[in-house]
Design a protein around this motif. Sequence first.
Motif, PDB file in Angstrom:
ATOM      1  N   LEU A  27       0.809  -1.214   0.000  1.00  0.00           N
ATOM      2  CA  LEU A  27       0.000   0.000   0.000  1.00  0.00           C
ATOM      3  C   LEU A  27       0.845   1.269   0.000  1.00  0.00           C
ATOM      4  O   LEU A  27       0.310   2.377  -0.104  1.00  0.00           O
ATOM      5  CB  LEU A  27      -0.924   0.003   1.228  1.00  0.00           C
ATOM      6  CG  LEU A  27      -2.011  -1.076   1.241  1.00  0.00           C
ATOM      7  CD1 LEU A  27      -2.655  -1.162   2.622  1.00  0.00           C
ATOM      8  CD2 LEU A  27      -3.072  -0.792   0.181  1.00  0.00           C
ATOM      9  N   GLY A  28       2.165   1.102   0.143  1.00  0.00           N
ATOM     10  CA  GLY A  28       3.047   2.262   0.144  1.00  0.00           C
ATOM     11  C   GLY A  28       2.955   3.092   1.408  1.00  0.00           C
ATOM     12  O   GLY A  28       3.070   4.327   1.361  1.00  0.00           O
ATOM     13  N   MET A  29       2.759   2.441   2.543  1.00  0.00           N
ATOM     14  CA  MET A  29       2.674   3.152   3.815  1.00  0.00           C
ATOM     15  C   MET A  29       3.469   2.395   4.872  1.00  0.00           C
ATOM     16  O   MET A  29       3.908   1.271   4.629  1.00  0.00           O
ATOM     17  CB  MET A  29       1.207   3.305   4.252  1.00  0.00           C
ATOM     18  CG  MET A  29       0.474   1.995   4.429  1.00  0.00           C
ATOM     19  SD  MET A  29      -1.349   2.169   4.542  1.00  0.00           S
ATOM     20  CE  MET A  29      -1.526   3.254   5.947  1.00  0.00           C
ATOM     21  N   SER A  30       3.687   3.021   6.010  1.00  0.00           N
ATOM     22  CA  SER A  30       4.450   2.362   7.065  1.00  0.00           C
ATOM     23  C   SER A  30       3.570   1.374   7.817  1.00  0.00           C
ATOM     24  O   SER A  30       2.339   1.517   7.860  1.00  0.00           O
ATOM     25  CB  SER A  30       5.005   3.397   8.047  1.00  0.00           C
ATOM     26  OG  SER A  30       3.952   3.998   8.787  1.00  0.00           O
ATOM     27  N   GLN A  31       4.197   0.377   8.416  1.00  0.00           N
ATOM     28  CA  GLN A  31       3.431  -0.615   9.178  1.00  0.00           C
ATOM     29  C   GLN A  31       2.710   0.014  10.376  1.00  0.00           C
ATOM     30  O   GLN A  31       1.538  -0.307  10.613  1.00  0.00           O
ATOM     31  CB  GLN A  31       4.338  -1.750   9.634  1.00  0.00           C
ATOM     32  CG  GLN A  31       3.584  -2.839  10.394  1.00  0.00           C
ATOM     33  CD  GLN A  31       4.459  -4.037  10.728  1.00  0.00           C
ATOM     34  OE1 GLN A  31       5.427  -4.315  10.027  1.00  0.00           O
ATOM     35  NE2 GLN A  31       4.139  -4.733  11.793  1.00  0.00           N
ATOM     36  N   PRO A  32       3.356   0.918  11.150  1.00  0.00           N
ATOM     37  CA  PRO A  32       2.620   1.556  12.252  1.00  0.00           C
ATOM     38  C   PRO A  32       1.372   2.305  11.792  1.00  0.00           C
ATOM     39  O   PRO A  32       0.341   2.269  12.460  1.00  0.00           O
ATOM     40  CB  PRO A  32       3.659   2.502  12.861  1.00  0.00           C
ATOM     41  CG  PRO A  32       4.977   1.874  12.535  1.00  0.00           C
ATOM     42  CD  PRO A  32       4.791   1.283  11.165  1.00  0.00           C
ATOM     43  N   SER A  33       1.472   2.979  10.627  1.00  0.00           N
ATOM     44  CA  SER A  33       0.301   3.712  10.114  1.00  0.00           C
ATOM     45  C   SER A  33      -0.826   2.758   9.758  1.00  0.00           C
ATOM     46  O   SER A  33      -2.002   3.026  10.044  1.00  0.00           O
ATOM     47  CB  SER A  33       0.694   4.533   8.884  1.00  0.00           C
ATOM     48  OG  SER A  33       1.636   5.513   9.213  1.00  0.00           O
ATOM     49  N   LEU A  34      -0.467   1.622   9.125  1.00  0.00           N
ATOM     50  CA  LEU A  34      -1.494   0.655   8.758  1.00  0.00           C
ATOM     51  C   LEU A  34      -2.098   0.012  10.007  1.00  0.00           C
ATOM     52  O   LEU A  34      -3.310  -0.232  10.062  1.00  0.00           O
ATOM     53  CB  LEU A  34      -0.904  -0.419   7.836  1.00  0.00           C
ATOM     54  CG  LEU A  34      -1.872  -1.497   7.350  1.00  0.00           C
ATOM     55  CD1 LEU A  34      -3.051  -0.867   6.607  1.00  0.00           C
ATOM     56  CD2 LEU A  34      -1.162  -2.510   6.450  1.00  0.00           C
ATOM     57  N   THR A  35      -1.272  -0.273  11.000  1.00  0.00           N
ATOM     58  CA  THR A  35      -1.773  -0.845  12.261  1.00  0.00           C
ATOM     59  C   THR A  35      -2.761   0.097  12.922  1.00  0.00           C
ATOM     60  O   THR A  35      -3.827  -0.325  13.396  1.00  0.00           O
ATOM     61  CB  THR A  35      -0.593  -1.136  13.210  1.00  0.00           C
ATOM     62  OG1 THR A  35       0.307  -2.047  12.591  1.00  0.00           O
ATOM     63  CG2 THR A  35      -1.093  -1.730  14.515  1.00  0.00           C
ATOM     64  N   THR A  36      -2.421   1.385  12.934  1.00  0.00           N
ATOM     65  CA  THR A  36      -3.328   2.388  13.516  1.00  0.00           C
ATOM     66  C   THR A  36      -4.631   2.459  12.735  1.00  0.00           C
ATOM     67  O   THR A  36      -5.723   2.535  13.307  1.00  0.00           O
ATOM     68  CB  THR A  36      -2.643   3.765  13.532  1.00  0.00           C
ATOM     69  OG1 THR A  36      -1.460   3.699  14.332  1.00  0.00           O
ATOM     70  CG2 THR A  36      -3.571   4.824  14.103  1.00  0.00           C
ATOM     71  N   GLN A  37      -4.528   2.416  11.400  1.00  0.00           N
ATOM     72  CA  GLN A  37      -5.729   2.475  10.564  1.00  0.00           C
ATOM     73  C   GLN A  37      -6.623   1.262  10.805  1.00  0.00           C
ATOM     74  O   GLN A  37      -7.847   1.396  10.915  1.00  0.00           O
ATOM     75  CB  GLN A  37      -5.334   2.544   9.091  1.00  0.00           C
ATOM     76  CG  GLN A  37      -6.508   2.774   8.152  1.00  0.00           C
ATOM     77  CD  GLN A  37      -6.062   2.954   6.711  1.00  0.00           C
ATOM     78  OE1 GLN A  37      -6.021   1.994   5.960  1.00  0.00           O
ATOM     79  NE2 GLN A  37      -5.736   4.183   6.342  1.00  0.00           N
TER      80      GLN A  37
END
Length: 340
Positions: A27-37
């Motif tokens: 998705l072109g994003m960081s793992q922490p950002s995806l976890t938060t989402q």
Amino acid sequence: MELEVRHLRALCAIADAGSLHKAARQLGMSQPSLTTQLRRIENALGAELFSRERTGCRPTPLGRSVLSRARPLVSGMASLVAEARVAAGLADGPRLRIGSTASRALVGWLRRLRNRLPGTDISLHMDVSANALLRMLAAGQLDVAFVHEVEGCPLLVPEGLERRVLVEREPQFISMARDHPAAGSPVVELADLAEDRWMVDPTVDGEWDGLRRVLGAAGLNPPVLHGDYLTAASLIAVGEAVAPCQPTSGPRDDMAIRPLRDDPLAVRLLLFSRPGPEEAGVGAGAEALGAQRVGAEGAGGRDEVFADLEAAYREAALRAVDYRRWLTAHKSPLLHAPAA
């Protein structure tokens, strides 16, 4: 929080990748950002959609239910956007949208296509995930997808895609430091690499599973490093790791590339496309939208696109000295160009 298409797309990516780390890269994003989402999505729905396990993420019963509704919505939105863009660009002339995993054949393929199709807008979308490219192809975001399928790890092919086999079984060679003890042999035994660290990119579909299967069958359990192959090259050059590599890989002064005895690691090289309007059974509106697409039955045609890929791959294969030796020893048909 109100759910949006991007949230549904994230859920589908997590389910398909099987882990937050892989999905975040796709998705072109960081793992922490995806976890938060994901946490916000689950809070909005009032329950967990994925169970977090040591080996990755698995959909819960509620997650499977949500995914069954989310997938057609995500696919439908992707098709809507793709078709609208095609319609808006009809006056600009034909175009060919290519998706591909990494390959030494790409340069020659693109050169041939540009020579064959002057005036065609040819674009390239690279991804480490063959499955992600196939989803884009099925959604109308690509016209063709050139991918590899790791032996023993079948791809998740969306319904309706057409497949052509470029190479039924391409052996995977091993890259190692130039001064590695095994580099002096023309063919390397797996046992010669038992004490080495192996480097593998877990985001490449099937790569880790395929390697683990082969090492296990040989009774080996070496230390494994996970990372991208750009980082791997630096570690290999200084003797910190060895790694599987494509046999078409070019020579380097600080690295040796050798075939493995009996070729236990292999991939299949495939070109996928979507059926033309008539074959798909769609109406005149869709045919008009597809008229400017080279990848179906437009200016290029699937046969010509595949022929150019075949010629480019042969060129790359014969340029790699060790692979050319392997092809000669195995009497490969790649050694001979097809009759015109």
